[in-house]
Write a protein that holds these residues in place. Structure first.
Motif, PDB file in Angstrom:
ATOM      1  N   ASP A   1       0.852  -1.191   0.000  1.00 22.28           N
ATOM      2  CA  ASP A   1       0.000   0.000   0.000  1.00 22.28           C
ATOM      3  C   ASP A   1       0.888   1.242   0.000  1.00 22.28           C
ATOM      4  OD1 ASP A   1      -1.696   2.077   0.426  1.00 22.28           O
ATOM      5  OD2 ASP A   1      -2.561   1.316   2.296  1.00 22.28           O
ATOM      6  N   PRO A   2       1.137   1.830  -1.154  1.00 19.87           N
ATOM      7  CA  PRO A   2       2.049   2.991  -1.207  1.00 19.87           C
ATOM      8  C   PRO A   2       1.507   4.213  -0.478  1.00 19.87           C
ATOM      9  CG  PRO A   2       1.090   2.577  -3.355  1.00 19.87           C
ATOM     10  CD  PRO A   2       0.667   1.443  -2.478  1.00 19.87           C
ATOM     11  N   ARG A   3       0.173   4.316  -0.365  1.00 13.27           N
ATOM     12  CA  ARG A   3      -0.370   5.485   0.342  1.00 13.27           C
ATOM     13  C   ARG A   3       0.025   5.448   1.816  1.00 13.27           C
ATOM     14  NH1 ARG A   3      -6.419   5.171  -2.306  1.00 13.27           N
ATOM     15  NH2 ARG A   3      -5.749   5.561  -4.432  1.00 13.27           N
ATOM     16  N   TRP A   4       0.062   4.259   2.389  1.00  9.82           N
ATOM     17  CA  TRP A   4       0.464   4.137   3.798  1.00  9.82           C
ATOM     18  C   TRP A   4       1.948   4.480   3.949  1.00  9.82           C
ATOM     19  CZ3 TRP A   4      -0.740   4.801   8.412  1.00  9.82           C
ATOM     20  CH2 TRP A   4      -0.088   4.197   9.484  1.00  9.82           C
ATOM     21  N   VAL A   5       2.735   4.063   2.978  1.00  7.90           N
ATOM     22  CA  VAL A   5       4.176   4.361   3.017  1.00  7.90           C
ATOM     23  C   VAL A   5       4.389   5.873   2.988  1.00  7.90           C
ATOM     24  CG1 VAL A   5       6.350   4.115   1.778  1.00  7.90           C
ATOM     25  CG2 VAL A   5       4.792   2.178   1.940  1.00  7.90           C
ATOM     26  N   ILE A   6       3.672   6.554   2.109  1.00 10.10           N
ATOM     27  CA  ILE A   6       3.832   8.009   2.001  1.00 10.10           C
ATOM     28  C   ILE A   6       3.390   8.684   3.297  1.00 10.10           C
ATOM     29  CG2 ILE A   6       2.949  10.052   0.788  1.00 10.10           C
ATOM     30  CD1 ILE A   6       3.043   8.286  -1.777  1.00 10.10           C
ATOM     31  N   LYS A   7       2.327   8.146   3.910  1.00  4.17           N
ATOM     32  CA  LYS A   7       1.876   8.706   5.198  1.00  4.17           C
ATOM     33  C   LYS A   7       2.952   8.528   6.262  1.00  4.17           C
ATOM     34  CE  LYS A   7      -3.021   9.167   5.494  1.00  4.17           C
ATOM     35  NZ  LYS A   7      -4.288   8.550   5.624  1.00  4.17           N
ATOM     36  N   LEU A   8       3.555   7.353   6.302  1.00  2.60           N
ATOM     37  CA  LEU A   8       4.607   7.099   7.301  1.00  2.60           C
ATOM     38  C   LEU A   8       5.750   8.095   7.124  1.00  2.60           C
ATOM     39  CD1 LEU A   8       4.784   3.178   7.300  1.00  2.60           C
ATOM     40  CD2 LEU A   8       3.948   4.649   9.143  1.00  2.60           C
ATOM     41  N   ILE A   9       6.127   8.335   5.880  1.00  2.58           N
ATOM     42  CA  ILE A   9       7.236   9.263   5.616  1.00  2.58           C
ATOM     43  C   ILE A   9       6.847  10.673   6.053  1.00  2.58           C
ATOM     44  CG2 ILE A   9       8.632  10.334   3.806  1.00  2.58           C
ATOM     45  CD1 ILE A   9       8.417   7.633   2.308  1.00  2.58           C
ATOM     46  N   LYS A  10       5.633  11.075   5.705  1.00  2.52           N
ATOM     47  CA  LYS A  10       5.201  12.432   6.079  1.00  2.52           C
ATOM     48  C   LYS A  10       5.125  12.589   7.588  1.00  2.52           C
ATOM     49  CE  LYS A  10       2.890  13.912   1.886  1.00  2.52           C
ATOM     50  NZ  LYS A  10       1.622  14.105   1.171  1.00  2.52           N
ATOM     51  N   MET A  11       4.835  11.493   8.286  1.00  2.00           N
ATOM     52  CA  MET A  11       4.771  11.556   9.754  1.00  2.00           C
ATOM     53  C   MET A  11       6.157  11.446  10.381  1.00  2.00           C
ATOM     54  SD  MET A  11       1.366   9.369  10.832  1.00  2.00           S
ATOM     55  CE  MET A  11       1.826   7.864  10.029  1.00  2.00           C
ATOM     56  N   GLY A  12       7.171  11.220   9.545  1.00  2.00           N
ATOM     57  CA  GLY A  12       8.533  11.072  10.067  1.00  2.00           C
ATOM     58  C   GLY A  12       8.766   9.704  10.685  1.00  2.00           C
ATOM     59  N   GLU A  13       7.871   8.745  10.405  1.00  2.00           N
ATOM     60  CA  GLU A  13       8.007   7.400  10.980  1.00  2.00           C
ATOM     61  C   GLU A  13       8.902   6.557  10.079  1.00  2.00           C
ATOM     62  OE1 GLU A  13       6.788   6.302  13.766  1.00  2.00           O
ATOM     63  OE2 GLU A  13       5.209   7.693  14.341  1.00  2.00           O
ATOM     64  N   MET A  14      10.176   6.954   9.993  1.00  2.53           N
ATOM     65  CA  MET A  14      11.065   6.287   9.039  1.00  2.53           C
ATOM     66  C   MET A  14      11.356   4.840   9.442  1.00  2.53           C
ATOM     67  SD  MET A  14      11.132   8.624   6.966  1.00  2.53           S
ATOM     68  CE  MET A  14      12.250   8.040   5.703  1.00  2.53           C
ATOM     69  N   GLN A  15      11.443   4.611  10.763  1.00  6.27           N
ATOM     70  CA  GLN A  15      11.719   3.232  11.189  1.00  6.27           C
ATOM     71  C   GLN A  15      10.553   2.319  10.841  1.00  6.27           C
ATOM     72  OE1 GLN A  15      12.932   3.269  15.280  1.00  6.27           O
ATOM     73  NE2 GLN A  15      15.024   3.805  14.740  1.00  6.27           N
ATOM     74  N   MET A  16       9.339   2.852  11.017  1.00  3.66           N
ATOM     75  CA  MET A  16       8.160   2.057  10.676  1.00  3.66           C
ATOM     76  C   MET A  16       8.104   1.827   9.169  1.00  3.66           C
ATOM     77  SD  MET A  16       5.776   0.404  12.023  1.00  3.66           S
ATOM     78  CE  MET A  16       5.695   1.005  13.700  1.00  3.66           C
ATOM     79  N   MET A  17       8.522   2.835   8.409  1.00  4.73           N
ATOM     80  CA  MET A  17       8.548   2.678   6.956  1.00  4.73           C
ATOM     81  C   MET A  17       9.530   1.565   6.569  1.00  4.73           C
ATOM     82  SD  MET A  17      10.132   3.398   3.889  1.00  4.73           S
ATOM     83  CE  MET A  17      11.298   4.727   3.971  1.00  4.73           C
ATOM     84  N   GLU A  18      10.678   1.565   7.233  1.00  9.03           N
ATOM     85  CA  GLU A  18      11.666   0.514   6.954  1.00  9.03           C
ATOM     86  C   GLU A  18      11.110  -0.862   7.332  1.00  9.03           C
ATOM     87  OE1 GLU A  18      14.548   0.644   5.359  1.00  9.03           O
ATOM     88  OE2 GLU A  18      14.390   2.801   5.043  1.00  9.03           O
TER      89      GLU A  18
END
Lengths: 361, 474
Positions: A164-181
């Motif tokens: 789900d790329p929309r969730w990935v973009i949300k994680l990045i915008k929230m600064g949740e880089m570890q969660m994105m990884e």
């Protein structure tokens, strides 16, 4: 006949074919019997009759520039041509990280696009009958079904993972880089499981970032992958070189440029003289990508010059004339395999480039 | 055109993607830097163990000797630079061309980097508190009568470097002597120093496999910090903030360094004017160890006036002028924005630009380049928005604060020069969690000692101690 003269003849034939196809598509979308409700309604505001006055590709200028806002929101049925109203209809979305995504309806366009693309893939590296791994965005995008169809027309079966790329973009915008990884690792883990469990998988679709992440975990060669079809986000020449020299280990790398509104543009076969520039040719006459002056978007730039991408989609399912994309690139001359204009090194339009978030997708 | 390649385990790699760095004055491209894509960096970092293994083949003593030799090569020799070669004079000219730093300041910074390499033994002794360096080779040993064992927390140190002042390069160089490989991302307009240090080290015998050098974008920087076991990140507060809670990464952000004067010395403030001025203006005022504040219990206005009169003598000069004290901005727009920020602060009541009366404008164009002239602001309260600010030019606020309140409101300060003999005040300063480096007495904030750690101890960042016992062999 010289190669140049031969290319010129092919180019002229392509133009003639394009004009005939424009007439057929415009007649279809603006005929009250077969037409698209959106365009039939819109035609009432025109000071020309599309069925009479649009005879050539150049005549499409009469429609002005397509506003993609029209694709957001409903009713979605207004985009279904009456001629296929009784057929099974899909809806695919593009964008949508925030707000209402753009929709494009489809009956079989994605299959036609990918069947045509299949013809460009070398059998040596994408063996007929081999199974595929679809390691890319799923959900409301057409890519998953399209790649599955590609595998099927080549006699294979496609394994898929959820992304789900929309969730990935949300994680990045929230600064949740570890969660994105962690999410990326979760996606890659699923791919590794499939590759380890199914020796029959020899071909795959993936995005540049997921390809890098996968290759940090395994050797494609050891995993039995012989062909990679890659796309979904911007690709730089340096990435192209890195992929070919360091990730592929002899597998074939087929970079592509595509989106829900256009379909799929095919990469010019690898030529060392291009220094890894990424050169695409649109699936003319079903879609055309042109490079125009950003300040005068009715004017094409010269070959080799930089301009904004202008897209025209011409299928019986979807008519979209003169849409200005949020991309820029250099205009590429026709080549033997594709005797019409191409594009070189497509990248986000620099005038809009404030914050492009692509994440793993 | 000079082209600086990526170094992948010391091997040059020319990328298709290049960044063009202009000359600070002409704005014409002066150097091209190969740009590494993030995936390439991550792929190389899969082999960090091999990078470190190349160093562990040597003893610490051997590596120290190499550092000493490298110091001479760095300072005097012709070394590889991309496709060509670079003399020490070329290096000075090139660094000045892309950053605007006057030659005299570049040479001063060179000496600092030279000192770090030449004095590596004393630097390591300071960082390890006099540990027998054989313990680093063997992993265990005896220190002051106790069994000790240390292990590396990481195979490599990833460093995101700045462009503002080459002197900071002295901070990461000791990693090599500690047998930890380096993964360097140079500043966007200062590719020269880390490249030259690496080449000097390689010429001195340090294995090239120990060096990764990756000019790259934000994504590439993230790849370095996320994939190296330990990191060091130089940048402004907004850039480094993202890693504030990541103990793997040592942050070198804004310094907010200060000169403070105690009640007992304040009536003699004129005696300390040189220290205050030097702390503010040395190295062009661009270091985090430059004072951005002078905090005093009284005489604030008079002190601000006296500093301003001295700073008003500082003017833009030719890059080759040995009396040059300030650097132009490589990008004039940045200077514009900084000056606007100062002006915006001054619009709030309670602050005065004391230097303003000496000139028409803080922002000046001279010889085709943009400068910000040294600026002193007198703030009536520590709560004024300009009271505790730091900018990339010689800027300081003189703030009056009662001594008994000062340590409560000083905020994090990288260097504090405390001019006082009041033992009770000194004791309170020593226990203050806000004070990092501390100078007691009239020592400029810029003056550093090699055996003192700066903003964290690199040895403790790279190594951890484990409990250790060994049974006697029967």
């Amino acid at each position: 006949m010289s190669a140049v003269a031969e290319l010129q003849v092919k180019n002229q034939a392509a133009h003639a074919g394009l004009d005939a196809w424009v007439r057929e598509v415009v007649e279809w979308h603006f005929n009250p019997e077969t037409g698209t409700p959106y365009w039939l309604e819109k035609a009432k505001t025109f000071d020309f009759d599309p069925r009479k006055d649009v005879q050539t590709y150049a005549d499409l200028d009469k429609f002005g520039f397509f506003e993609d806002e029209a694709l957001r929101g409903g009713p979605v049925r207004r985009w279904v041509p009456k001629g296929i109203a009784d057929k099974p209809i899909y809806v695919f979305e593009t964008g949508g990280s925030t707000g209402v995504p753009k929709s494009r309806i489809a009956h079989e366009d994605f299959r036609l696009d990918y069947s045509a693309f299949s013809e460009t893939l070398p059998d040596e590296f994408f063996p007929k009958g081999a199974d595929w791994l679809m390691l890319g965005p799923s959900g409301p995008r057409r890519l998953r079904l399209a790649v599955e169809h590609l595998a099927q027309v080549r006699g294979g079966i496609s394994f898929c993972v959820d992304l789900d790329p929309r969730w990935v973009i949300k994680l990045i915008k929230m600064g949740e880089m570890q969660m994105m990884e962690k999410y990326k690792a979760h996606v890659i883990d699923q791919a590794l499981t499939i590759l380890r469990a199914h020796d029959s998988v020899k071909c795959m679709f993936t995005t540049p970032k997921l390809l890098e992440a996968l290759c940090e975990k395994i050797s494609l060669k050891k995993a039995g992958i012989t062909g990679v079809f890659c796309g979904g986000t911007e690709m730089t020449p340096q990435f192209h070189r890195f992929a070919v020299e360091e990730l592929m280990e002899g597998a074939y790398f087929a970079p592509t440029y595509g989106n829900t509104l256009m379909g799929l543009a095919t990469h010019k076969p690898f030529d060392p003289a291009d220094n890894y520039a990424i050169i695409y040719y649109p699936p003319s006459p079903r879609a055309l990508i042109e490079v125009v002056d950003p300040d005068e978007p009715n004017k094409l730039v010269d070959y080799g010059k930089t301009g904004r991408v202008r897209l025209t989609t011409l299928t019986k399912e979807f008519f979209m004339p003169r849409f200005l994309e949020r991309d820029e690139c250099e205009r590429e001359p026709p080549c033997e395999l594709y005797p019409w204009d191409g594009v070189r090194n497509v990248r986000p339009f620099s005038r809009f480039q404030t914050s492009v978030v692509e994440g793993v997708y | 055109m000079i082209h600086i390649p990526i170094l992948r385990k010391g091997n040059p790699y020319k990328s298709i993607d290049v960044a063009r760095v202009p000359h600070y004055r002409t704005r014409e491209t002066f150097v091209e830097m190969s740009q590494a894509n993030a995936g390439l960096i991550r792929r190389d970092l899969l082999e960090q163990d091999k990078m470190r293994a190349a160093l562990t083949a040597f003893t610490t003593d051997q590596l120290l000797a190499m550092c000493k030799a490298a110091a001479e090569y760095y300072m005097h020799e012709t070394l590889p630079c991309g496709d060509g070669e670079q003399t020490a004079d070329d290096y000075v000219r090139q660094l000045s061309a892309t950053t605007g730093m006057p030659h005299v300041l570049v040479r001063r910074n060179m000496k600092k980097i030279y000192g770090a390499m030449a004095e590596m033994e004393s630097m390591i002794a300071g960082l390890t508190r006099g540990l027998d360096l054989k313990i680093l080779d063997d992993g265990f040993g005896t220190h002051e009568g106790h069994a000790v064992s240390f292990f590396p927390r990481t195979n490599s140190l990833g460093v995101i470097l700045p462009s503002n002042s080459p002197g900071v390069h002295s901070l990461w160089i000791p990693a090599i002597a500690m047998k930890v490989a380096l993964v360097l991302k140079p500043g966007s307009s200062e590719p020269w120093s880390p490249y030259r240090v690496a080449q000097a080290m390689i010429k001195a015998g340090v294995p090239q496999e120990a060096f990764g050098y990756y000019p790259t974008d934000h994504g590439g920087s993230g790849a370095i910090l996320n994939n190296c076991g330990r990191g060091m990140f130089f940048g402004d507060s907004s850039a480094v903030g993202k890693y504030a809670n990541d103990s793997r990464i040592e942050l070198h952000g804004t310094g907010y360094s200060k000169v403070i004067i105690g009640e007992d010395c304040i009536d003699d403030w004129e005696k300390y004017l040189d220290v205050m001025v030097a702390s503010i203006v040395e190295n062009g005022g661009r270091s985090c160890i430059n004072a951005s504040g002078v905090w005093v219990p009284r005489h604030g206005k008079a002190i601000a006036e006296a500093i301003a009169a001295r700073l008003a003598e500082v003017a833009p000069r030719d890059e080759e002028d040995p009396t040059a004290q300030i650097s132009p901005f490589a990008n004039g727009e940045v200077a514009n924005r900084i000056s606007a920020l100062v002006d915006s602060g001054l619009r709030e009541a309670g602050a005065t630009d004391v230097t303003a009366k000496y000139r028409e404008s803080r922002l000046v164009e001279w010889n085709g380049a943009t400068y910000l002239l040294p600026t002193v602001v007198h703030c009536e309260s520590y709560e004024h928005p300009l009271a505790n600010r730091e900018f990339l030019f010689p800027f300081a606020s003189v703030v009056e604060v009662p001594q008994d309140q000062l340590l409560n409101v000083i905020g994090p300060s990288l260097v504090v020069t405390a001019i006082t003999n009041d033992q009770e005040f000194i004791d309170r300063i020593i226990t203050s969690p806000h004070v990092d480096r501390l100078n007691i007495g009239a020592i400029p904030t810029m003056q550093i000692s090699w055996d003192q750690p700066h903003e964290g101890n690199l040895f403790e960042h790279l190594y951890a101690r484990r409990a250790f016992q060994r049974a006697a062999v029967a």
